[in-house]
Motif scaffolding. Sequence first.
Motif, PDB file in Angstrom:
ATOM      1  N   ILE A 143      40.506  89.646  53.094  1.00  0.00           N
ATOM      2  CA  ILE A 143      39.353  89.883  52.113  1.00  0.00           C
ATOM      3  C   ILE A 143      38.740  88.510  51.940  1.00  0.00           C
ATOM      4  N   TRP A 144      39.445  87.359  51.993  1.00  0.00           N
ATOM      5  CA  TRP A 144      38.996  85.794  51.933  1.00  0.00           C
ATOM      6  C   TRP A 144      37.909  85.876  52.894  1.00  0.00           C
ATOM      7  N   LEU A 145      38.512  86.275  54.344  1.00  0.00           N
ATOM      8  CA  LEU A 145      37.661  85.833  55.418  1.00  0.00           C
ATOM      9  C   LEU A 145      36.393  86.570  55.476  1.00  0.00           C
ATOM     10  N   SER A 146      36.588  88.093  55.053  1.00  0.00           N
ATOM     11  CA  SER A 146      35.351  88.945  54.893  1.00  0.00           C
ATOM     12  C   SER A 146      34.387  88.240  53.833  1.00  0.00           C
ATOM     13  N   LEU A 147      34.712  87.987  53.063  1.00  0.00           N
ATOM     14  CA  LEU A 147      33.841  87.483  51.902  1.00  0.00           C
ATOM     15  C   LEU A 147      33.102  86.343  52.051  1.00  0.00           C
ATOM     16  N   THR A 148      33.812  85.484  52.784  1.00  0.00           N
ATOM     17  CA  THR A 148      33.468  83.944  53.233  1.00  0.00           C
ATOM     18  C   THR A 148      32.168  84.156  54.001  1.00  0.00           C
ATOM     19  N   ALA A 149      32.604  85.042  55.090  1.00  0.00           N
ATOM     20  CA  ALA A 149      31.648  85.363  56.298  1.00  0.00           C
ATOM     21  C   ALA A 149      30.476  86.128  55.727  1.00  0.00           C
ATOM     22  N   ARG A 150      30.460  87.083  54.559  1.00  0.00           N
ATOM     23  CA  ARG A 150      29.374  87.656  54.170  1.00  0.00           C
ATOM     24  C   ARG A 150      28.541  86.779  53.177  1.00  0.00           C
ATOM     25  N   VAL A 151      29.197  85.763  52.332  1.00  0.00           N
ATOM     26  CA  VAL A 151      28.348  85.097  51.697  1.00  0.00           C
ATOM     27  C   VAL A 151      27.521  83.934  52.537  1.00  0.00           C
ATOM     28  N   ALA A 152      28.352  83.726  53.644  1.00  0.00           N
ATOM     29  CA  ALA A 152      27.729  82.576  54.397  1.00  0.00           C
ATOM     30  C   ALA A 152      26.631  82.908  55.266  1.00  0.00           C
ATOM     31  N   GLY A 153      26.739  84.185  55.515  1.00  0.00           N
ATOM     32  CA  GLY A 153      25.793  84.742  56.512  1.00  0.00           C
ATOM     33  C   GLY A 153      24.694  85.897  55.847  1.00  0.00           C
ATOM     34  N   GLY A 154      25.012  86.219  54.887  1.00  0.00           N
ATOM     35  CA  GLY A 154      23.906  87.323  54.358  1.00  0.00           C
ATOM     36  C   GLY A 154      24.124  88.518  55.245  1.00  0.00           C
ATOM     37  N   LYS A 155      22.942  89.420  54.887  1.00  0.00           N
ATOM     38  CA  LYS A 155      23.329  90.632  55.707  1.00  0.00           C
ATOM     39  C   LYS A 155      22.552  90.510  57.114  1.00  0.00           C
ATOM     40  N   ARG A 156      21.944  89.608  57.450  1.00  0.00           N
ATOM     41  CA  ARG A 156      21.491  89.437  58.741  1.00  0.00           C
ATOM     42  C   ARG A 156      21.987  88.276  59.438  1.00  0.00           C
ATOM     43  N   GLY A 157      23.127  87.961  59.105  1.00  0.00           N
ATOM     44  CA  GLY A 157      23.599  86.731  60.005  1.00  0.00           C
ATOM     45  C   GLY A 157      24.551  86.951  60.999  1.00  0.00           C
ATOM     46  N   GLN A 158      25.182  85.995  61.413  1.00  0.00           N
ATOM     47  CA  GLN A 158      26.130  86.361  62.671  1.00  0.00           C
ATOM     48  C   GLN A 158      27.624  86.677  62.263  1.00  0.00           C
ATOM     49  N   ALA A 159      27.906  86.937  61.018  1.00  0.00           N
ATOM     50  CA  ALA A 159      29.163  87.093  60.405  1.00  0.00           C
ATOM     51  C   ALA A 159      30.073  88.160  61.267  1.00  0.00           C
ATOM     52  N   PRO A 160      29.491  89.105  61.581  1.00  0.00           N
ATOM     53  CA  PRO A 160      30.549  90.133  62.391  1.00  0.00           C
ATOM     54  C   PRO A 160      31.187  89.407  63.640  1.00  0.00           C
ATOM     55  N   VAL A 161      30.217  88.942  64.493  1.00  0.00           N
ATOM     56  CA  VAL A 161      30.549  88.085  65.618  1.00  0.00           C
ATOM     57  C   VAL A 161      31.477  87.210  65.510  1.00  0.00           C
ATOM     58  N   LEU A 162      31.159  86.318  64.505  1.00  0.00           N
ATOM     59  CA  LEU A 162      32.127  84.978  64.050  1.00  0.00           C
ATOM     60  C   LEU A 162      33.516  85.390  63.740  1.00  0.00           C
ATOM     61  N   VAL A 163      33.399  86.684  62.716  1.00  0.00           N
ATOM     62  CA  VAL A 163      34.703  87.057  62.298  1.00  0.00           C
ATOM     63  C   VAL A 163      35.447  87.780  63.663  1.00  0.00           C
TER      64      VAL A 163
END
Length: 471
Positions: A143-163
Amino acid sequence: MTNNTALREPVFPDAVITEAIRWTEQNGPLDDAQAMRTAATRATDGPTQITQRALQLGERIGLQPELARARQWAPWVLLALVALIVVAGLGLAGNVVGGGERHINVIVALVSLLGLHALTLLLWLVGLWLPLGSFNTASLGWIWLSLTARVAGGKRGQAPVLVRATTGLLARARLLPWAFGLVSHGIWSLSFLVVLAAMLFALAFRSYTLSWETTILDPAFFVRAVQVLGWAPAQLGFPVPDAATVLATAPGSTASAGGQRSWAMWLTGCIVVYGLLPRLLLVLLSAAIWKRRRKALQPDWHEPYYRKLLARFAALAPAAIVDADPGRVRGEVPVGLSAAELSDALFVIGFELPPDMPWPPPALPAHAPQVQRIDGSAPARRAVLDQLAQARPRTVLLVCHAASSPDRGTERFVREVLAHCGECRLWLADSPGATATQRWLDWLRDTGLQRIAASDTLASALQGTPQGLTA
């Protein structure tokens, strides 16, 4: 100097970027021509070249900035998650000791305080042995990792590939449950500390009645349950209510003050032994395993994707410097033309330059009447040497690619040029660093051509200012 072993172990953020580029290119290869060339000149180790290529591509598509934002946000997201768990723990403790009647059913209180903890701990333990993502994604660490990626990347960021890259590296190093566990167990430990502090404060300064109630169970069941659950806390000095005390707190009975204290300490001991201590021990174990296995947090260079890149870099590797021509006496340098035979002209020759290198150089002086570029073939060399024989320039500026390695053909051409001019200067264009420049300087010294002024900047080459040669 960094050894080869260290070069093969990129730091974790670089490894994440490298893996993220691999997952990105699953949807189609990126344009990496420039990145390949730059990486090939900056490093000689294959894995390091792959990492350098990935870092350049990552900057282009925005991976590094988003990863940097994630690392900045991670402590704040963790702090918010901890605050949420602490508030929940205080609420849970308040439900146990905050009732208006000040009556605590010890069995119900024990189940409410330890039930969710026991369930999540069981899921985490199952996740250690079974490679099922659902057990890991149910943890507070995920949950911490997912929330961090979402906050840092927003909706159009590279969060999925980084996670995906991060969890992939953790899974390959067999650290995924331990990394998530380190966060989860730490938060749970803090939660139990808050619950215990709130309970002990309430029990110390308020009067509560602790008892048990049942409709269908035999009282002997509670006597036995209290003895079994109290054995482990008793090893740490917590009292365990005896059978008489347990039966005295049955509904409708009146327990002594000593019996109530025994019940309160038994409940506290159970929370410490079955809640707090396992989480604290697992925090220490997770930290130890992380420290032991963290060196394995690097890509699998045997993957077909990486093996293909290694083959491409091997194809780009320049030829090694060959031995000097055995038919020539070392140190023998052509004398060249006398001053009376020379014309006051500058002749610029680009020798075996990469196809994508711009020509002529934009900073070239306007008084250079002859600007040639040859590929090193015998006809091209013969043609430019004929032009030199006619022009007899005072100065020849020979432009070579610094990242390439000089060979016997380069040496022959330089000696032939020296026979048709007053002096020859060498500009090492696009130098990736001091190592490449020094390679050329060492070559000039070893071949007896050290009187040629060599420089990795055009201005110094035009002025004839040489780089310092080592003795």
